[in-house]
Design a protein around this motif. Structure first.
Motif, mmCIF file in Angstrom:
data_model
loop_
_atom_site.group_PDB
_atom_site.id
_atom_site.type_symbol
_atom_site.label_atom_id
_atom_site.label_comp_id
_atom_site.label_asym_id
_atom_site.label_seq_id
_atom_site.Cartn_x
_atom_site.Cartn_y
_atom_site.Cartn_z
ATOM 1 N N SER A 9 75.771 10.289 11.561
ATOM 2 C CA SER A 9 75.718 8.863 11.917
ATOM 3 C C SER A 9 74.284 8.537 12.307
ATOM 4 N N PHE A 10 73.964 7.237 12.390
ATOM 5 C CA PHE A 10 72.609 6.844 12.768
ATOM 6 C C PHE A 10 72.265 7.373 14.161
ATOM 7 N N GLN A 11 73.213 7.349 15.071
ATOM 8 C CA GLN A 11 72.982 7.881 16.413
ATOM 9 C C GLN A 11 72.705 9.388 16.351
ATOM 10 N N GLN A 12 73.456 10.096 15.511
ATOM 11 C CA GLN A 12 73.235 11.535 15.362
ATOM 12 C C GLN A 12 71.878 11.831 14.719
ATOM 13 N N GLN A 13 71.477 10.972 13.765
ATOM 14 C CA GLN A 13 70.150 11.132 13.163
ATOM 15 C C GLN A 13 69.069 11.003 14.236
ATOM 16 N N LEU A 14 69.239 10.006 15.099
ATOM 17 C CA LEU A 14 68.290 9.787 16.191
ATOM 18 C C LEU A 14 68.218 11.020 17.104
ATOM 19 N N GLU A 15 69.365 11.548 17.472
ATOM 20 C CA GLU A 15 69.400 12.709 18.363
ATOM 21 C C GLU A 15 68.807 13.938 17.692
ATOM 22 N N GLN A 16 68.999 14.051 16.403
ATOM 23 C CA GLN A 16 68.420 15.183 15.677
ATOM 24 C C GLN A 16 66.901 15.113 15.702
ATOM 25 N N LEU A 17 66.334 13.927 15.495
ATOM 26 C CA LEU A 17 64.881 13.759 15.551
ATOM 27 C C LEU A 17 64.349 14.133 16.929
ATOM 28 N N LYS A 18 65.029 13.691 17.958
ATOM 29 C CA LYS A 18 64.610 14.025 19.323
ATOM 30 C C LYS A 18 64.664 15.534 19.557
ATOM 31 N N SER A 19 65.721 16.181 19.070
ATOM 32 C CA SER A 19 65.878 17.624 19.271
ATOM 33 C C SER A 19 64.793 18.416 18.560
ATOM 34 N N ARG A 20 64.201 17.809 17.551
ATOM 35 C CA ARG A 20 63.136 18.473 16.803
ATOM 36 C C ARG A 20 61.748 18.145 17.346
ATOM 37 N N GLY A 21 61.711 17.396 18.434
ATOM 38 C CA GLY A 21 60.443 17.158 19.115
ATOM 39 C C GLY A 21 59.808 15.814 18.877
ATOM 40 N N MET A 22 60.498 14.881 18.217
ATOM 41 C CA MET A 22 59.916 13.572 17.972
ATOM 42 C C MET A 22 60.068 12.682 19.200
ATOM 43 N N TRP A 46 57.093 11.010 8.015
ATOM 44 C CA TRP A 46 56.889 11.892 9.168
ATOM 45 C C TRP A 46 56.701 13.346 8.744
ATOM 46 N N TYR A 47 56.776 13.596 7.436
ATOM 47 C CA TYR A 47 56.574 14.953 6.922
ATOM 48 C C TYR A 47 55.236 15.559 7.362
ATOM 49 N N PRO A 48 54.107 14.827 7.311
ATOM 50 C CA PRO A 48 52.831 15.441 7.713
ATOM 51 C C PRO A 48 52.778 15.845 9.178
ATOM 52 N N PHE A 49 53.714 15.327 9.989
ATOM 53 C CA PHE A 49 53.731 15.659 11.411
ATOM 54 C C PHE A 49 54.581 16.887 11.730
ATOM 55 N N ARG A 50 55.187 17.488 10.704
ATOM 56 C CA ARG A 50 56.007 18.672 10.936
ATOM 57 C C ARG A 50 55.127 19.907 11.146
ATOM 58 N N ILE A 51 55.660 20.890 11.853
ATOM 59 C CA ILE A 51 54.943 22.146 12.072
ATOM 60 C C ILE A 51 55.083 23.010 10.820
ATOM 61 N N PHE A 52 53.975 23.564 10.363
ATOM 62 C CA PHE A 52 53.969 24.407 9.168
ATOM 63 C C PHE A 52 53.717 25.864 9.560
ATOM 64 N N HIS A 53 54.464 26.781 8.942
ATOM 65 C CA HIS A 53 54.250 28.212 9.098
ATOM 66 C C HIS A 53 54.118 28.818 7.713
ATOM 67 N N ALA A 54 53.012 29.516 7.497
ATOM 68 C CA ALA A 54 52.758 30.163 6.204
ATOM 69 C C ALA A 54 52.860 29.160 5.059
ATOM 70 N N GLY A 55 52.363 27.948 5.314
ATOM 71 C CA GLY A 55 52.339 26.922 4.284
ATOM 72 C C GLY A 55 53.651 26.234 4.041
ATOM 73 N N LYS A 56 54.681 26.565 4.816
ATOM 74 C CA LYS A 56 56.001 25.958 4.625
ATOM 75 C C LYS A 56 56.376 25.128 5.841
ATOM 76 N N ALA A 57 56.882 23.918 5.595
ATOM 77 C CA ALA A 57 57.245 23.009 6.686
ATOM 78 C C ALA A 57 58.506 23.481 7.389
ATOM 79 N N THR A 58 58.457 23.468 8.715
ATOM 80 C CA THR A 58 59.649 23.743 9.513
ATOM 81 C C THR A 58 60.305 22.407 9.866
ATOM 82 N N ASP A 59 61.439 22.462 10.548
ATOM 83 C CA ASP A 59 62.121 21.235 10.959
ATOM 84 C C ASP A 59 61.503 20.619 12.209
ATOM 85 N N GLN A 60 60.681 21.394 12.923
ATOM 86 C CA GLN A 60 60.125 20.926 14.187
ATOM 87 C C GLN A 60 58.856 20.094 13.966
ATOM 88 N N PHE A 61 58.637 19.145 14.885
ATOM 89 C CA PHE A 61 57.450 18.294 14.813
ATOM 90 C C PHE A 61 56.371 18.802 15.760
#
Length: 310
Positions: A9-22, A46-61
């Motif tokens: 749901s939109f509320q769950q999407q919002l909470e997911q973003l927060k849980s990932r550091g946004m 918001w992809y460029p704001f994600r944390i990258f490890h070994a050239g691969k984007a993680t879910d965290q910001f």
């Protein structure tokens, strides 16, 4: 692999973003943007704001990443697409006239007669048994059959089964125009390129191909500002602005070089246009970042000296 991510749901999407550091300072406004623009579309911004490890984007910001920055990038990109479509419409219409005028004086139905084009497009392919020209004609037939335009129905009902080239070209999309240009003889391509002040037909052909790609991005509302080019255009050797991109593969892979090409051609079509000033003004209003990580125009592939020749 089976897709396993659940519907949110939109509320769950919002909470997911927060849980990932946004950082989200206004939940109600954020949900409104998610409802209106969509999580997936905004994710490209918001992809460029994600944390990258070994050239691969993680879910965290990255720490201090603000949701508002992705929204502002989206709005910046949206206006950029409008500006690009404005210029490409003028270039596309002008190309239609120039190509149809040149071919039509030789053959009213030039677009369906292979003898009017470069011999290489008449060679059959082993896999399909068709020539490149045959495949192009099939595409053209499809465009005509799908057209809902009154003028197409009128011509077919009144004048017979074939459209003259100056009518047929009005059903072409930018990609079909690019294909038609690339099939023309070198002499004909030189003639069309010269109308736009370009003395190298092969460079001109690559420019039109690149602009057909740019138009597809804009017309489908896709992210533009930091997208990679699928096929970098060729450059003129005697052009001041082209020298800014020479031997700069990183810059040629970004969209700004396509804006520079658009600028060059739209000035030929409309010498008094203010398009370049409007684009420059927009670029210089690149969104101010609230996030700790700062993005800028460099993501578009701007050479350091761009303002000296733009």
């Amino acid at each position: 692999m089976t897709y396993s991510r659940p519907w949110l749901s939109f509320q769950q999407q919002l909470e997911q973003l927060k849980s990932r550091g946004m950082v989200i300072t206004d939940d109600a406004a954020a949900i409104e943007y998610l409802e209106r623009i969509g999580y997936y579309r905004l994710s490209g911004y918001w992809y460029p704001f994600r944390i990258f490890h070994a050239g691969k984007a993680t879910d965290q910001f990255v720490d201090g990443t603000h949701f508002l920055d992705a929204v502002n990038l989206y709005l910046f990109d949206k206006k950029l697409r409008f500006l690009v479509l404005d210029a490409l419409e003028r270039i596309e219409i002008s190309l239609r006239v120039d190509i149809a005028y040149l071919l039509g004086q030789r053959d009213i139905f030039a677009h369906i007669h292979v003898a009017n084009f470069h011999p290489s497009f008449a060679r059959k392919k082993r896999a399909s048994g068709l020539t490149a020209f045959d495949e192009w004609v099939q595409k053209y037939r499809g465009l005509v059959s799908r057209s809902k335009e009154d003028f197409v129905r009128h011509y077919l009902e009144t004048h017979g089964a074939e459209l003259p080239v100056w009518v047929a070209i009005e059903v072409f999309d930018f990609g079909a125009i690019s294909q038609l240009l690339s099939m023309m003889s070198v002499k004909d391509q030189q003639s069309v390129a010269a109308k736009y002040g370009i003395n190298d037909w092969d460079v001109f052909r690559s420019w039109i191909y690149s602009l057909s790609y740019l138009r597809n991005i804009a017309a489908h509302h896709s992210r533009m500002w930091n997208r990679n080019n699928t096929s970098p255009p060729k450059l003129l050797t005697d052009s001041i602005w082209c020298k800014s991109f020479a031997q700069q593969q990183t810059l040629l892979a970004k969209p700004f070089v396509l804006l520079a090409i658009t600028r060059e051609l739209v000035k030929q079509v409309c010498p008094n246009t203010s398009w370049e000033q409007r684009v420059k003004s927009h670029l210089l209003q690149f969104p101010i970042q609230h996030s700790d990580k700062r993005l800028g125009l460099q993501g578009m592939g701007l050479p350091e000296d761009w303002q000296t020749w733009w």
